[in-house]
Scaffold this motif. Structure first.
Motif, PDB file in Angstrom:
ATOM      1  N   UNK A 126     146.616 -51.801  96.714  1.00 54.20           N
ATOM      2  CA  UNK A 126     147.584 -51.516  95.651  1.00 54.20           C
ATOM      3  C   UNK A 126     146.946 -50.676  94.553  1.00 54.20           C
ATOM      4  N   UNK A 127     145.733 -51.035  94.161  1.00 50.16           N
ATOM      5  CA  UNK A 127     145.037 -50.275  93.129  1.00 50.16           C
ATOM      6  C   UNK A 127     144.707 -48.869  93.612  1.00 50.16           C
ATOM      7  N   UNK A 128     144.297 -48.768  94.882  1.00 51.11           N
ATOM      8  CA  UNK A 128     143.951 -47.463  95.427  1.00 51.11           C
ATOM      9  C   UNK A 128     145.186 -46.579  95.550  1.00 51.11           C
ATOM     10  N   UNK A 129     146.305 -47.153  95.958  1.00 53.81           N
ATOM     11  CA  UNK A 129     147.551 -46.403  96.063  1.00 53.81           C
ATOM     12  C   UNK A 129     148.007 -45.903  94.693  1.00 53.81           C
ATOM     13  N   UNK A 137     149.906 -37.117  89.865  1.00 59.14           N
ATOM     14  CA  UNK A 137     150.640 -36.796  88.641  1.00 59.14           C
ATOM     15  C   UNK A 137     149.847 -35.851  87.743  1.00 59.14           C
ATOM     16  N   UNK A 138     148.531 -35.887  87.888  1.00 61.18           N
ATOM     17  CA  UNK A 138     147.672 -34.986  87.126  1.00 61.18           C
ATOM     18  C   UNK A 138     147.481 -33.638  87.829  1.00 61.18           C
ATOM     19  N   UNK A 157     143.771 -46.482 106.322  1.00 62.88           N
ATOM     20  CA  UNK A 157     144.786 -45.545 106.798  1.00 62.88           C
ATOM     21  C   UNK A 157     145.402 -44.792 105.626  1.00 62.88           C
ATOM     22  N   UNK A 158     145.227 -43.477 105.579  1.00 61.09           N
ATOM     23  CA  UNK A 158     145.765 -42.692 104.460  1.00 61.09           C
ATOM     24  C   UNK A 158     147.264 -42.865 104.265  1.00 61.09           C
ATOM     25  N   UNK A 159     148.015 -42.953 105.354  1.00 60.20           N
ATOM     26  CA  UNK A 159     149.464 -43.080 105.234  1.00 60.20           C
ATOM     27  C   UNK A 159     149.873 -44.360 104.502  1.00 60.20           C
ATOM     28  N   UNK A 160     149.025 -45.378 104.571  1.00 57.70           N
ATOM     29  CA  UNK A 160     149.334 -46.642 103.886  1.00 57.70           C
ATOM     30  C   UNK A 160     149.170 -46.531 102.376  1.00 57.70           C
ATOM     31  N   UNK A 161     148.516 -45.486 101.920  1.00 54.63           N
ATOM     32  CA  UNK A 161     148.224 -45.342 100.494  1.00 54.63           C
ATOM     33  C   UNK A 161     149.190 -44.389  99.788  1.00 54.63           C
ATOM     34  N   UNK A 162     150.013 -43.693 100.550  1.00 51.76           N
ATOM     35  CA  UNK A 162     150.895 -42.691  99.969  1.00 51.76           C
ATOM     36  C   UNK A 162     152.333 -43.173 100.093  1.00 51.76           C
ATOM     37  N   UNK A 163     152.899 -43.637  98.972  1.00 50.48           N
ATOM     38  CA  UNK A 163     154.270 -44.121  98.986  1.00 50.48           C
ATOM     39  C   UNK A 163     155.246 -42.968  98.771  1.00 50.48           C
ATOM     40  N   UNK A 164     156.525 -43.291  98.707  1.00 52.09           N
ATOM     41  CA  UNK A 164     157.556 -42.258  98.600  1.00 52.09           C
ATOM     42  C   UNK A 164     157.395 -41.419  97.341  1.00 52.09           C
ATOM     43  N   UNK A 165     157.047 -42.065  96.233  1.00 50.78           N
ATOM     44  CA  UNK A 165     156.885 -41.318  94.981  1.00 50.78           C
ATOM     45  C   UNK A 165     155.707 -40.349  95.069  1.00 50.78           C
ATOM     46  N   UNK A 166     154.649 -40.756  95.759  1.00 47.87           N
ATOM     47  CA  UNK A 166     153.490 -39.872  95.935  1.00 47.87           C
ATOM     48  C   UNK A 166     153.828 -38.698  96.845  1.00 47.87           C
ATOM     49  N   UNK A 167     154.638 -38.954  97.868  1.00 44.49           N
ATOM     50  CA  UNK A 167     155.068 -37.869  98.757  1.00 44.49           C
ATOM     51  C   UNK A 167     155.854 -36.827  97.971  1.00 44.49           C
ATOM     52  N   UNK A 168     156.697 -37.281  97.066  1.00 42.37           N
ATOM     53  CA  UNK A 168     157.475 -36.349  96.237  1.00 42.37           C
ATOM     54  C   UNK A 168     156.559 -35.499  95.361  1.00 42.37           C
ATOM     55  N   UNK A 169     155.517 -36.130  94.827  1.00 41.13           N
ATOM     56  CA  UNK A 169     154.557 -35.387  94.001  1.00 41.13           C
ATOM     57  C   UNK A 169     153.793 -34.366  94.848  1.00 41.13           C
ATOM     58  N   UNK A 170     153.407 -34.770  96.051  1.00 38.18           N
ATOM     59  CA  UNK A 170     152.716 -33.847  96.949  1.00 38.18           C
ATOM     60  C   UNK A 170     153.618 -32.670  97.314  1.00 38.18           C
TER      61      UNK A 170
END
Length: 329
Positions: A126-129, A137-138, A157-170
């Motif tokens: 959770x902290x890593x995500x 965001x930066x 697993x990288x995919x486990x660390x990237x949630x929907x909000x992070x995908x939008x930022x990417x």
């Protein structure tokens, strides 16, 4: 045995795990904490010769790499300290210092006998995500991508660390890069993410990437990107057509030759696109080369390819009739 204390600019601290039941956290006046910037982990991690006394701490070396320092820590501390490293990595993640987390993971992965799977299972995901999201965001997309690649070495697993909000930022950052001179860097990063099983098509519009590659006259770059996606042949046609509209026949032929190497089976849509582009560029001789190329491979062109060939060569009635007769066979 003396405790080793490594002080960081945030709440993170590292102690000798021979005494992991006694954690020492360096404290500082509150005013200092507010004004002192968070220093680099590279500059704060001391060298580890054990002859230093408690009253004479080991000197900080700004010239030695963190990798060298941390490797020394790993070799010095016994195998029973993975919980300690996982806790340390989690604290760094809490501070958003994902590159330092990646270095710990990478160094442990390089140590023979290290139970990296156990380490990975104990890191606070959770902290890593949240740290991944904070860095995105930066605008630190490059740092995030290389971090994901490095931490995968310990089974995170990288995919486990990237949630929907992070995908939008990417997605936002990749789209900005794809429409600028940074398109090559974007493709470099997308190749890494493809290797980490990310869905590349969701991160950027493929046609935007192709357009940017055409604008900078780089067919090789466009082909690299096309190979990352399913239905590669569709994008290859787009690349050929894009360079054809620009009148860049050299790049068109580069893309065509690449198609022959990439595709396992002949694709009539690509052959038809190539012939149409030859007409667009006023190079009917090249259209005949494409046709002869098919015949050499014992490939029978479909009616759409033949129609395009006759249209491009309509000025040469003799050649057109010859093609028409071949259609009847």
């Amino acid at each position: 045995m003396r405790d080793l204390v490594i002080v960081f600019g945030s709440s993170s601290a590292i102690t000798n795990p021979h005494h992991h039941h006694r954690r020492c956290y360096a404290t500082a006046p509150e005013s200092n904490r507010k004004t002192k910037p968070s220093p680099s982990l590279t500059k704060l991690l001391p060298s580890l010769p054990q002859q230093h006394s408690a009253s004479s701490p080991a000197p900080v070396s700004a010239t030695h790499s963190l990798s060298s320092h941390f490797s020394n820590v790993v070799r010095w501390i016994p195998d029973g300290s993975l919980e300690y490293y996982a806790d340390f990595a989690s604290k760094l993640a809490e501070d958003g210092r994902i590159e330092d987390v990646a270095l710990i993971a990478e160094t442990l992965a390089s140590e023979s006998g290290a139970n990296v799977a156990r380490f990975a299972s104990m890191v606070d995901f959770d902290l890593l995500s949240k740290a991944i999201s904070s860095n995105l965001r930066q605008g630190k997309i490059e740092s995030v991508v290389y971090t994901l690649k490095r931490i995968e070495k310990v089974g995170i697993a990288p995919l486990d660390l990237v949630d929907d909000s992070s995908v939008k930022l990417m997605r936002k950052q990749f789209r900005a890069m794809a429409n600028s001179v940074q398109v090559e860097k974007a493709i470099d990063l997308l190749e890494i993410l493809a290797g980490l099983r990310f869905k590349i098509k969701e991160l950027v519009d493929p046609f935007d990437v192709v357009k940017s590659c055409v604008d900078i006259s780089n067919p090789q770059l466009a082909i690299r990107y096309a190979c990352l996606l399913p239905h590669t042949e569709i994008l290859l046609c787009r690349i050929i057509h894009g360079f054809g509209k620009k009148g860049d026949m050299v790049s068109v032929m580069t893309a065509y030759e690449a198609c022959k190497q990439i595709l396992d089976t002949p694709n009539m849509y690509i052959f038809r696109t190539m012939i149409d582009v030859c007409g667009l560029c006023g190079d009917y001789v090249k259209s005949r080369y494409i046709y002869e190329d098919l015949l050499k491979e014992n490939i029978k062109p479909n009616i759409y390819v033949m129609n395009s060939l006759m249209n491009v060569n309509s000025h040469d009635l003799g050649y057109t009739l010859k093609v028409y007769k071949n259609m009847q066979i």
